[in-house]
Motif scaffolding. Structure first.
Motif, PDB file in Angstrom:
ATOM      1  N   LEU A  69      15.174  19.396  66.087  1.00 15.55           N
ATOM      2  CA  LEU A  69      16.317  19.574  65.185  1.00 15.55           C
ATOM      3  C   LEU A  69      15.898  20.265  63.890  1.00 15.55           C
ATOM      4  O   LEU A  69      16.614  21.128  63.376  1.00 15.55           O
ATOM      5  N   GLN A  70      14.723  19.898  63.360  1.00 14.31           N
ATOM      6  CA  GLN A  70      14.259  20.521  62.126  1.00 14.31           C
ATOM      7  C   GLN A  70      13.957  21.996  62.326  1.00 14.31           C
ATOM      8  O   GLN A  70      14.256  22.837  61.463  1.00 14.31           O
ATOM      9  N   GLN A  71      13.389  22.335  63.484  1.00 15.12           N
ATOM     10  CA  GLN A  71      13.101  23.738  63.774  1.00 15.12           C
ATOM     11  C   GLN A  71      14.396  24.549  63.875  1.00 15.12           C
ATOM     12  O   GLN A  71      14.480  25.672  63.352  1.00 15.12           O
ATOM     13  N   LEU A  72      15.397  23.977  64.546  1.00 16.11           N
ATOM     14  CA  LEU A  72      16.689  24.661  64.649  1.00 16.11           C
ATOM     15  C   LEU A  72      17.336  24.824  63.277  1.00 16.11           C
ATOM     16  O   LEU A  72      17.935  25.867  62.975  1.00 16.11           O
ATOM     17  N   GLU A  73      17.219  23.791  62.444  1.00 18.12           N
ATOM     18  CA  GLU A  73      17.787  23.850  61.097  1.00 18.12           C
ATOM     19  C   GLU A  73      17.069  24.908  60.261  1.00 18.12           C
ATOM     20  O   GLU A  73      17.704  25.692  59.540  1.00 18.12           O
ATOM     21  N   ASP A  74      15.743  24.957  60.371  1.00 26.02           N
ATOM     22  CA  ASP A  74      14.961  25.891  59.565  1.00 26.02           C
ATOM     23  C   ASP A  74      15.256  27.346  59.916  1.00 26.02           C
ATOM     24  O   ASP A  74      15.263  28.219  59.040  1.00 26.02           O
ATOM     25  N   ASN A  75      15.464  27.617  61.204  1.00 26.65           N
ATOM     26  CA  ASN A  75      15.716  29.011  61.584  1.00 26.65           C
ATOM     27  C   ASN A  75      17.207  29.345  61.663  1.00 26.65           C
ATOM     28  O   ASN A  75      17.580  30.429  62.126  1.00 26.65           O
ATOM     29  N   GLY A  76      18.052  28.391  61.209  1.00 26.33           N
ATOM     30  CA  GLY A  76      19.478  28.668  61.101  1.00 26.33           C
ATOM     31  C   GLY A  76      20.225  28.739  62.417  1.00 26.33           C
ATOM     32  O   GLY A  76      21.292  29.365  62.481  1.00 26.33           O
ATOM     33  N   THR A  77      19.707  28.095  63.455  1.00 24.00           N
ATOM     34  CA  THR A  77      20.360  28.177  64.767  1.00 24.00           C
ATOM     35  C   THR A  77      20.853  26.821  65.283  1.00 24.00           C
ATOM     36  O   THR A  77      21.242  26.714  66.448  1.00 24.00           O
ATOM     37  N   LEU A  78      20.852  25.798  64.427  1.00 21.97           N
ATOM     38  CA  LEU A  78      21.257  24.471  64.887  1.00 21.97           C
ATOM     39  C   LEU A  78      22.682  24.473  65.419  1.00 21.97           C
ATOM     40  O   LEU A  78      22.963  24.026  66.539  1.00 21.97           O
ATOM     41  N   TRP A  79      23.606  25.016  64.615  1.00 20.20           N
ATOM     42  CA  TRP A  79      25.003  24.918  65.013  1.00 20.20           C
ATOM     43  C   TRP A  79      25.436  26.036  65.952  1.00 20.20           C
ATOM     44  O   TRP A  79      26.412  25.893  66.678  1.00 20.20           O
ATOM     45  N   SER A  80      24.694  27.142  65.973  1.00 18.07           N
ATOM     46  CA  SER A  80      24.982  28.134  67.014  1.00 18.07           C
ATOM     47  C   SER A  80      24.488  27.643  68.367  1.00 18.07           C
ATOM     48  O   SER A  80      24.972  28.075  69.417  1.00 18.07           O
ATOM     49  N   THR A  81      23.547  26.693  68.344  1.00 15.06           N
ATOM     50  CA  THR A  81      23.041  26.103  69.590  1.00 15.06           C
ATOM     51  C   THR A  81      23.928  24.961  70.063  1.00 15.06           C
ATOM     52  O   THR A  81      24.275  24.877  71.245  1.00 15.06           O
ATOM     53  N   TYR A  82      24.319  24.093  69.137  1.00  6.73           N
ATOM     54  CA  TYR A  82      25.057  22.892  69.527  1.00  6.73           C
ATOM     55  C   TYR A  82      26.487  22.832  68.991  1.00  6.73           C
ATOM     56  O   TYR A  82      27.182  21.831  69.183  1.00  6.73           O
TER      57      TYR A  82
END
Length: 260
Positions: A69-82
């Protein structure tokens, strides 16, 4: 226009799941309804599925999940993923606009709602005609406290929503319809409290239900003077607050003090 039926979307699924054996709203509530006034509105959320299945992430151990989750948040893809799939979200909004249905939550929650790809939610405001256009069924009413529909709802296949939320009290605020689901079982109960947590005694007043007496007896409260870790406890009463019966012989504060 091709349509997709939403499973488990009857009115009784919403209000009375597993509380009644009735199969129609008329039978469950003993009513004879009629189409609602044309100027009535309902605010409804359409919830789209996630762009990617989070099951593997949620089933991983805590460290693995938090790192991902932190990696997704850091690269700005958390919400485009989920979040929702952007193309499916845009197609749903386009279809709703083509149907002439007002969209809510478009200005950072200025109307009290938020519609976004990240939340996977599109809020709409429906008149009875909009309700029919969107769900292919008629909205009925039985007085101001009950608005309902028959059967499952369906959506145009261009709207990929898999969940709904009705933010209007006459729909979601209706009391569940109930049937006798006991199967004939009988319990001969004695008068008075039925468990250790169902009696409150205020000196000089009749007993009333629910109390901290159980906590004191069962959990050895209070813990004052004991070297044990403690945390804040809260009494949550949704929709009630500090209201007490008009004929109560004690104040809310007296009842709270007795509970404590």
């Amino acid at each position: 226009m091709a349509r997709v039926t939403l499973p488990n979307s009857t009115y009784l699924d919403l209000t009375s799941y597993h509380t009644t054996t009735a199969t129609t709203v008329a039978e469950a509530y003993g009513i004879q309804g009629a189409p609602v006034p044309s100027d009535m509105t309902l605010n409804v959320a359409l919830v789209l599925p996630r762009a990617n299945d989070p099951t593997a992430l949620l089933q991983s151990n805590w460290a693995t999940r938090q790192t991902a989750l932190q990696q997704l948040e850091d690269n700005g893809t958390l919400w485009s993923t989920y979040g929702a799939d952007p193309a499916a979200y845009a197609a749903a909004r386009a279809e709703l606009t083509a149907l002439g249905i007002p969209l809510l939550g478009n200005a950072a929650g200025s109307d009290g709602y938020i519609s976004s790809v990240e939340s996977r939610t599109i809020w709409v405001q429906l008149t009875p005609q909009h309700f029919t256009d969107l769900f292919d069924t008629t909205l009925y009413g039985a007085g101001p406290e009950l608005q309902y529909w028959h059967g499952n709802l369906s959506l145009p296949d261009t709207i990929k929503a898999t969940g709904l939320w009705f933010d209007t009290e006459p729909v979601w605020g209706t009391f569940p319809a109930v049937s006798d689901l006991s199967g004939g079982a009988v319990a001969n109960l004695q008068q008075g409290p039925q468990s250790i947590g169902n009696e409150l005694v205020i000196t000089g007043q009749p007993s009333v239900n629910f109390s901290g007496d159980m906590a004191q007896w069962f959990y050895n409260f209070p813990l004052a003077g004991l070297d044990v870790p403690t945390a804040t406890l809260g009494l949550v009463e949704p929709g009630i607050g500090d209201a007490i019966p008009l004929n109560a012989a004690h104040t809310f504060q007296q009842g709270l003090d007795s509970f404590r």
